[in-house]
Enzyme design. Structure first.
Site, short mmCIF file in Angstrom:
data_model
loop_
_atom_site.label_atom_id
_atom_site.label_comp_id
_atom_site.label_asym_id
_atom_site.label_seq_id
_atom_site.Cartn_x
_atom_site.Cartn_y
_atom_site.Cartn_z
N ASP A 57 0.89 -1.24 0.00
CA ASP A 57 -0.02 -0.12 -0.13
C ASP A 57 0.96 1.24 -0.03
O ASP A 57 0.48 2.38 -0.69
CB ASP A 57 -0.90 -0.20 1.26
CG ASP A 57 -2.36 -0.74 0.92
OD1 ASP A 57 -2.25 -1.51 0.11
OD2 ASP A 57 -3.33 -0.66 1.62
N ASN A 101 -5.17 -1.83 -4.35
CA ASN A 101 -6.26 -1.75 -3.54
C ASN A 101 -6.17 -0.95 -2.24
O ASN A 101 -6.65 -1.40 -1.22
CB ASN A 101 -6.47 -3.16 -3.19
CG ASN A 101 -8.28 -3.36 -2.67
OD1 ASN A 101 -8.78 -2.49 -2.69
ND2 ASN A 101 -8.35 -4.50 -2.15
N ASP A 324 -11.29 -2.08 12.03
CA ASP A 324 -10.04 -3.26 11.65
C ASP A 324 -10.07 -4.10 12.60
O ASP A 324 -9.69 -5.23 12.53
CB ASP A 324 -8.94 -2.51 10.89
CG ASP A 324 -9.39 -1.92 9.51
OD1 ASP A 324 -10.29 -2.04 8.93
OD2 ASP A 324 -8.53 -0.74 9.12
N GLU A 352 -11.50 -4.50 1.73
CA GLU A 352 -10.87 -5.16 0.82
C GLU A 352 -11.69 -6.41 0.47
O GLU A 352 -11.48 -6.70 -0.87
CB GLU A 352 -9.48 -6.00 1.46
CG GLU A 352 -8.18 -4.77 1.50
CD GLU A 352 -8.38 -3.95 2.71
OE1 GLU A 352 -7.40 -3.20 2.82
OE2 GLU A 352 -9.49 -3.81 3.36
N HIS A 396 -5.46 -9.23 3.33
CA HIS A 396 -4.40 -9.15 4.60
C HIS A 396 -5.00 -9.42 5.86
O HIS A 396 -4.42 -10.32 6.71
CB HIS A 396 -3.53 -8.11 4.46
CG HIS A 396 -4.33 -6.85 4.90
ND1 HIS A 396 -3.73 -5.76 5.65
CD2 HIS A 396 -5.23 -6.18 4.38
CE1 HIS A 396 -4.50 -4.82 5.70
NE2 HIS A 396 -5.69 -4.97 4.97
N ARG A 397 -6.10 -8.76 6.35
CA ARG A 397 -6.44 -9.09 7.77
C ARG A 397 -7.27 -10.41 7.75
O ARG A 397 -7.04 -10.95 8.87
CB ARG A 397 -7.55 -7.92 8.23
CG ARG A 397 -6.76 -6.38 8.08
CD ARG A 397 -7.46 -5.48 8.87
NE ARG A 397 -6.64 -4.14 8.73
CZ ARG A 397 -5.33 -3.81 9.45
NH1 ARG A 397 -4.94 -4.82 9.90
NH2 ARG A 397 -4.98 -2.60 8.89
N LYS A 427 0.19 -6.38 2.00
CA LYS A 427 -0.33 -5.20 1.85
C LYS A 427 -0.16 -4.39 2.96
O LYS A 427 0.13 -3.08 2.73
CB LYS A 427 -2.08 -5.32 1.94
CG LYS A 427 -2.91 -4.12 1.80
CD LYS A 427 -4.35 -4.51 1.76
CE LYS A 427 -5.28 -3.23 1.67
NZ LYS A 427 -5.09 -2.26 0.45
#
Length: 445
Positions: A57, A101, A324, A352, A396-397, A427
């Site tokens: 990112d 993204n 998040d 995402e 990613h999370r 990311k």
């Protein structure tokens, strides 16, 4: 900055582990890193940035700034950068910008480009073209910007042309993403040379701590914003971004959540370094949620520590302020007694991936009973977690969260996990699995 997208194999197998312990030095905050890069680029003077996040990112933002004519250099293989500010005007007035993204990159940059004017095309990966940007575009076009959709209305890709900005008053909806307000705030000084700019938020504003980050960083670069609650923000005329010379990027508080949760689930203590009680990031409040679940939390100025005090308790909590990090609570809920309810998380749907759907789908693979609504989720844990292959949805999370389900902990519930597409962690945290390996008592590979 090195490429981070080819570090891992197609899948990664994690085996159950009872105990974790250790210290993790966090990577830089994504939210802070991309904001600082844009502010440094728009400033008068040269900015040295220490501890910038090394990730896909931030690479997207660095590449975009380079295409816009902003000069930056990296100090060897370090996370330290020097950005030569363009003093409020990008040198290149025409560019084709690929934004991957990265929501933290595309939204503020679109606002700055719209105010400055030029001929720019802005696009990203397929998922970026499904993430809404219409509220921001509407707010900008209403004050004279000229932004056209080149795909589906309301979504990237975009064509930004030279408009005639008259931005004394702007309005933006606050219930989809706080990044829209952040984008307008960061671009407003560029439009406030002769008169004040007032930004009004229509409806409720989500993710307020991220706006606090924006206001804090703008102040470091010399621009003060007068705030009337969370509904009205005034940028006084004549302010300019000026480099503070040297800025440090805090460790990423969202990334801290995985390791703090590991400590709460499986013994600890786990200490994360880079964030603490003095952090400007709202996600440090994740520690409060863990504390409510029964974990022992200790904080210093630049560190947080978590350890187990027995089985975790279920909670019913509003997570609008830390959406998040709230994903990690959904995994911690697998180790709690009873049903955990996460409320006010509708923003998960425009991240995402649609994270409410994705989390529910993968949690059920583990045997959890999950109820999902438009803006909430409940998680009831099974007696034991079932071994599962976890799909990550190029998010990613998802990968980082579900790695925690391999921990046994006090509840002895952990199971073997196969994480598909582990490289998606690039990311925001390319070295995540290496860091995760160091707190466990066996190898991951």
């Amino acid at each position: 900055m090195k490429e981070h997208s080819k570090r891992y194999p197609p899948y990664l197998d994690l085996h159950p582990v009872m105990k974790v312990q250790g210290t993790v030095r966090l990577p830089g905050s994504k939210s802070i890193s991309n904001r600082i890069l844009l502010l440094a680029a728009l400033s008068k003077g040269t900015t040295r940035i220490h501890d910038l996040l090394a990730s896909d990112d931030t690479m997207v933002m660095l590449n975009a700034l380079q295409k816009l004519g902003v000069h930056w250099t990296q100090e060897g293989d370090t996370h330290n950068y020097t950005v030569i500010g363009a003093n409020g005007v990008f040198p290149n007035h025409q560019a084709d910008l690929f934004m991957g993204n990265a929501g933290t990159a595309i939204r503020p940059l679109v606002a700055a480009l719209a105010v400055l004017g030029g001929d720019y095309t802005v696009h990203g990966v397929a998922r970026m073209h499904e993430r809404p940007i219409g509220d921001l575009v509407d707010a900008l076009n209403a004050v004279g910007a000229q932004i056209d959709y080149t795909g589906n209305p309301g979504y990237p890709p975009l064509h930004i042309m030279r408009g005639h900005i008259h931005a004394q008053k702007m309005q933006v909806k606050g219930n989809v993403s706080s990044q829209f307000l952040t984008a307008l705030l960061m671009a407003s000084p560029l439009a406030a040379q002769h008169s004040d700019v007032v930004i009004e938020v229509v409806g409720d504003l989500i993710s307020k701590p991220y706006i606090e980050i924006t206001l804090n960083l703008m102040a470091r670069f010399g621009v003060e914003v007068v705030r009337d609650g969370w509904q009205r923000f005034t940028i006084k005329a004549g302010q300019h971004y000026v480099s503070p010379g040297l800025v440090y990027v805090e460790g990423d508080a969202s990334s801290a959540s995985y390791f703090l949760a590991a400590g709460a689930i499986a013994g600890g203590p786990i200490r994360v370094e880079g964030v603490g009680r003095n952090s400007i990031q709202g996600d440090v409040r994740f520690a409060e949620a863990l504390e409510k679940m029964g974990a022992k939390i200790t904080m210093g100025d630049n560190w947080i520590e978590a350890e187990t005090q027995g089985s975790l308790n279920s909670i019913d909590m509003d997570f609008n302020h830390i959406p998040d990090a709230a994903m990690t609570i959904a995994i911690a809920a697998l180790y709690a007694n009873g049903t955990t309810t996460l409320r006010n998380i509708e923003s998960w749907r425009v991240k995402e991936t649609d994270r409410i759907v994705a989390m529910a789908t993968e949690l059920r693979k583990l045997g959890a009973i999950v109820e999902e609504g438009q803006d909430f989720m409940t998680v009831t844990p099974p007696v034991e977690l079932a071994p599962a292959t976890i799909d990550t949805y190029d998010d990613h999370r998802m990968a980082m969260c579900f790695s925690l389900a391999s921990l046994d902990g006090v509840a002895r519930r952990g199971a073997a996990m196969r994480i598909n597409d582990p490289k998606c962690v690039a990311k925001t945290f390319p070295d995540f699995f290496e860091a995760f390996m160091k707190i466990k008592y066996e190898d991951l590979f």
